[in-house]
Design a protein around this motif. Sequence first.
Motif, PDB file in Angstrom:
ATOM      1  N   GLU A   4      21.664  52.415  68.367  1.00  0.00           N
ATOM      2  CA  GLU A   4      22.898  52.902  67.746  1.00  0.00           C
ATOM      3  C   GLU A   4      24.078  52.170  68.381  1.00  0.00           C
ATOM      4  O   GLU A   4      24.168  52.085  69.599  1.00  0.00           O
ATOM      5  CB  GLU A   4      23.016  54.408  68.010  1.00  0.00           C
ATOM      6  N   LEU A   5      24.962  51.639  67.562  1.00  0.00           N
ATOM      7  CA  LEU A   5      26.135  50.961  68.125  1.00  0.00           C
ATOM      8  C   LEU A   5      27.314  51.906  67.950  1.00  0.00           C
ATOM      9  O   LEU A   5      27.347  52.952  68.560  1.00  0.00           O
ATOM     10  CB  LEU A   5      26.320  49.616  67.418  1.00  0.00           C
ATOM     11  N   LYS A  43      25.723  50.054  55.495  1.00  0.00           N
ATOM     12  CA  LYS A  43      24.327  50.219  55.932  1.00  0.00           C
ATOM     13  C   LYS A  43      23.693  48.839  56.186  1.00  0.00           C
ATOM     14  O   LYS A  43      22.989  48.633  57.178  1.00  0.00           O
ATOM     15  CB  LYS A  43      23.559  50.950  54.818  1.00  0.00           C
ATOM     16  N   GLU A  44      23.985  47.904  55.301  1.00  0.00           N
ATOM     17  CA  GLU A  44      23.442  46.545  55.464  1.00  0.00           C
ATOM     18  C   GLU A  44      23.994  45.901  56.732  1.00  0.00           C
ATOM     19  O   GLU A  44      23.268  45.206  57.461  1.00  0.00           O
ATOM     20  CB  GLU A  44      23.806  45.664  54.251  1.00  0.00           C
ATOM     21  N   ALA A  45      25.289  46.114  56.974  1.00  0.00           N
ATOM     22  CA  ALA A  45      25.906  45.545  58.187  1.00  0.00           C
ATOM     23  C   ALA A  45      25.229  46.114  59.427  1.00  0.00           C
ATOM     24  O   ALA A  45      24.909  45.395  60.381  1.00  0.00           O
ATOM     25  CB  ALA A  45      27.403  45.848  58.212  1.00  0.00           C
ATOM     26  N   ARG A  46      24.987  47.427  59.416  1.00  0.00           N
ATOM     27  CA  ARG A  46      24.344  48.073  60.572  1.00  0.00           C
ATOM     28  C   ARG A  46      22.939  47.521  60.794  1.00  0.00           C
ATOM     29  O   ARG A  46      22.512  47.257  61.920  1.00  0.00           O
ATOM     30  CB  ARG A  46      24.332  49.585  60.362  1.00  0.00           C
ATOM     31  N   LYS A  47      22.240  47.310  59.660  1.00  0.00           N
ATOM     32  CA  LYS A  47      20.869  46.800  59.749  1.00  0.00           C
ATOM     33  C   LYS A  47      20.861  45.398  60.390  1.00  0.00           C
ATOM     34  O   LYS A  47      20.080  45.119  61.282  1.00  0.00           O
ATOM     35  CB  LYS A  47      20.274  46.715  58.324  1.00  0.00           C
ATOM     36  N   PHE A 121      29.125  44.461  64.367  1.00  0.00           N
ATOM     37  CA  PHE A 121      28.661  43.125  64.764  1.00  0.00           C
ATOM     38  C   PHE A 121      29.120  42.788  66.188  1.00  0.00           C
ATOM     39  O   PHE A 121      28.375  42.240  66.993  1.00  0.00           O
ATOM     40  CB  PHE A 121      29.190  42.057  63.789  1.00  0.00           C
ATOM     41  N   MET A 122      30.389  43.114  66.483  1.00  0.00           N
ATOM     42  CA  MET A 122      30.934  42.807  67.813  1.00  0.00           C
ATOM     43  C   MET A 122      30.195  43.603  68.888  1.00  0.00           C
ATOM     44  O   MET A 122      29.953  43.100  69.987  1.00  0.00           O
ATOM     45  CB  MET A 122      32.417  43.198  67.901  1.00  0.00           C
ATOM     46  N   GLY A 123      29.879  44.844  68.575  1.00  0.00           N
ATOM     47  CA  GLY A 123      29.163  45.680  69.547  1.00  0.00           C
ATOM     48  C   GLY A 123      27.750  45.161  69.770  1.00  0.00           C
ATOM     49  O   GLY A 123      27.173  45.318  70.844  1.00  0.00           O
ATOM     50  N   TYR A 319      29.338  53.357  75.194  1.00  0.00           N
ATOM     51  CA  TYR A 319      29.348  54.827  75.081  1.00  0.00           C
ATOM     52  C   TYR A 319      28.014  55.345  74.543  1.00  0.00           C
ATOM     53  O   TYR A 319      27.448  56.305  75.083  1.00  0.00           O
ATOM     54  CB  TYR A 319      30.508  55.239  74.167  1.00  0.00           C
ATOM     55  N   ALA A 320      27.502  54.685  73.510  1.00  0.00           N
ATOM     56  CA  ALA A 320      26.230  55.142  72.925  1.00  0.00           C
ATOM     57  C   ALA A 320      25.130  55.108  73.981  1.00  0.00           C
ATOM     58  O   ALA A 320      24.313  56.043  74.088  1.00  0.00           O
ATOM     59  CB  ALA A 320      25.852  54.255  71.732  1.00  0.00           C
TER      60      ALA A 320
END
Length: 606
Positions: A4-5, A43-47, A121-123, A319-320
């Motif tokens: 998780e970011l 959702k795609e970005a997270r994936k 993306f940065m995270g 944080y995550a």
Amino acid sequence: MVSELADRRDQEFMLFEMFNLGFYSENVKFSGFNEQACRMLLKEARKLAVNEILPTNKLADVENGHPEGVLFHKGEIRVPRSYHRPYRSYCEGGWLAMCDEEEWGGQGMPHLLAAACLELFMGANPSFLNYPGLTHGAGAIVREFGNERLQKRYLANLFSGKWAGTMCLTEAQAGSDVGALTTKAIKNDDGSYSIEGNKIFISGADSDLVENVIHPVLARVEGAPSGTKGISLFLVPKYRLSEDGRTTDIRNDVEITGIEEKMGMHGNVTCTVAFGAKGACRGELVGEENKGMKYMFLMMNEARQGAALQALGISSASYANAVRYARERVQGPDLKEAFSSDARPVPIIQHPDVRRQLLFMKAFIEGNRFLSYYLKWCHDRCIFVDSAGEREKYQGLIELLTPISKAYTTDKGIEITSAGIQVYGGYGFIEEYPQAQYYRDVRISSLYEGTNGIQAMDLLGRKLGMKKGRAFMDLMGEINATIVFVRENGLDEMADGLENALKKAGEAAVSVGGAAMGSRVLDAFAVAKPFLDILGDLMMAWGLAWRAALACSKLGSASGKDRLFYQGQIVTAKYYYGIHLPEALGKMDAVKKVTDAVMEMGEDCF
Ligand SMILES: Cc1cc2nc3c(=O)[nH]c(=O)nc-3n(C[C@H](O)[C@H](O)[C@H](O)COP(=O)(O)OP(=O)(O)OC[C@H]3O[C@@H](n4cnc5c(N)ncnc54)[C@H](O)[C@@H]3O)c2cc1C
């Protein structure tokens, strides 16, 4: 390591509940971005961030020359080899030019949605992201200020990621003082320019990810005025281009002469570059001579907002991890049972001091997420609104808030990732765990794209008094509207606190701004950074109160995880108003006094 970011629920809260991204598609300019489409893109970005980019973060965090890291060999750079696959996915998915026109290969996405994607993306890996990030900035310059010929020759290849872009300002004697640069440009008969000079600290100045590298270079045409007034901007490719804009195999006398060993951001190469050492470096002028600084500011402002998102993304990831660790790490008994002989150890999240640190991280991340997203929402408003006056208002807010966001969010990023280490105890200092890298990587964000001290000078010297203080007054108007909303939702004490903070920050602005325009100019600039900090504190108070009021309005009909989320919003604001705002109010009073202590301190007294 957690997958998780940035907090998914909080991102969605900001996008769909606070800034109404779901209704954007009612405007013809964003008709393709209804709520379902936006959720799918996120959702795609997270994936992509979790599955492809994140695994490269630790892998590439090694010294130059390591098999998994950056390699400098015979004047060429090989980026971390793990970057090739995510780079292809990133470019093919159209993430490099999220908000740009389809004509040039962009997705035409709202800036607000792009901010949420970029935070992810940065995270996942800030070093990786700097390659496509700078490429986008170089493309934006060509899109905005290049003539048709330049656009046709460069833009599609930059926005598709086939070519990379850089940003070449810094020289050994010209860091913050860009006007001191000595790189020369001499006009040739064919209209091109010969470029001669040495740049240092150039991020991503070469890469084996791409076919060609395009350097936007600041240089001075012979006979041009000194200082920033005489600076022009040139596009200098690594390989020369054919007339129709294809890469040829003729090298352009651009030589990577060395690379830096750094404290962090190891996967992003930092180079010294010699332009025209053999007298054969050609560049093309962008726009008009002597207007280079104006053009470069477009890229720098994008990069400054990008630095804030970078710090935010890294902080969110830190944080995550910290929350996960605090739930799992068992150490010491519950304080209430500390003296009982059969007390059992509990997860450290139950210890008040650990919980306070997590809440500190959460409050400032959420406040800064508000600040970054609000800025991008203003960008979208500039596209939406029909009236020129409204557009000018949002443009003013962007200009005013960019230095605040850049400096405040990056400074807080350092504190937040430091707290991330603290939550891990000694393990936070050990490189096997993720927190040490976050702390090292975030550190650069307060230095590049103009140090945070330079941001403070920009705020006080240029932005505060811009158009007779119009933007600052507009900001106050926006905050006042929130105060009404906070009261309507029964949070009177919070509304009083925000009102008080707004009043005190306004008084400090009048006092410091007045001193800057009078005989106490040095004293005023000595407190420029504390002044920026109190405006950042005000932004936190604004964002967190707005969040809490919105949560209050939704709590009644919420259940399950949503209910917990909204309750968390209200308590987070209560924490900020209970612990941090009083401190900020004290700072506001202090800044307003514009101390003369700093300049009274003689140079020889140090
Ligand atoms: C990893 C990394 C990547 C970078 N990438 C790039 C890049 O891609 N392209 C590029 O062009 N540059 C790049 N830079 C350069 C970066 O932007 C500069 O380092 C930065 O602007 C500061 O310049 P400087 O290091 O010369 O510090 P200096 O300008 O010497 O500043 C030193 C200190 O003095 C302060 N200071 C300086 N002048 C003033 C003033 N007038 N008033 C008040 N305080 C002042 C500064 O705030 C700072 O605290 C990069 C740097 C690093 C470390």
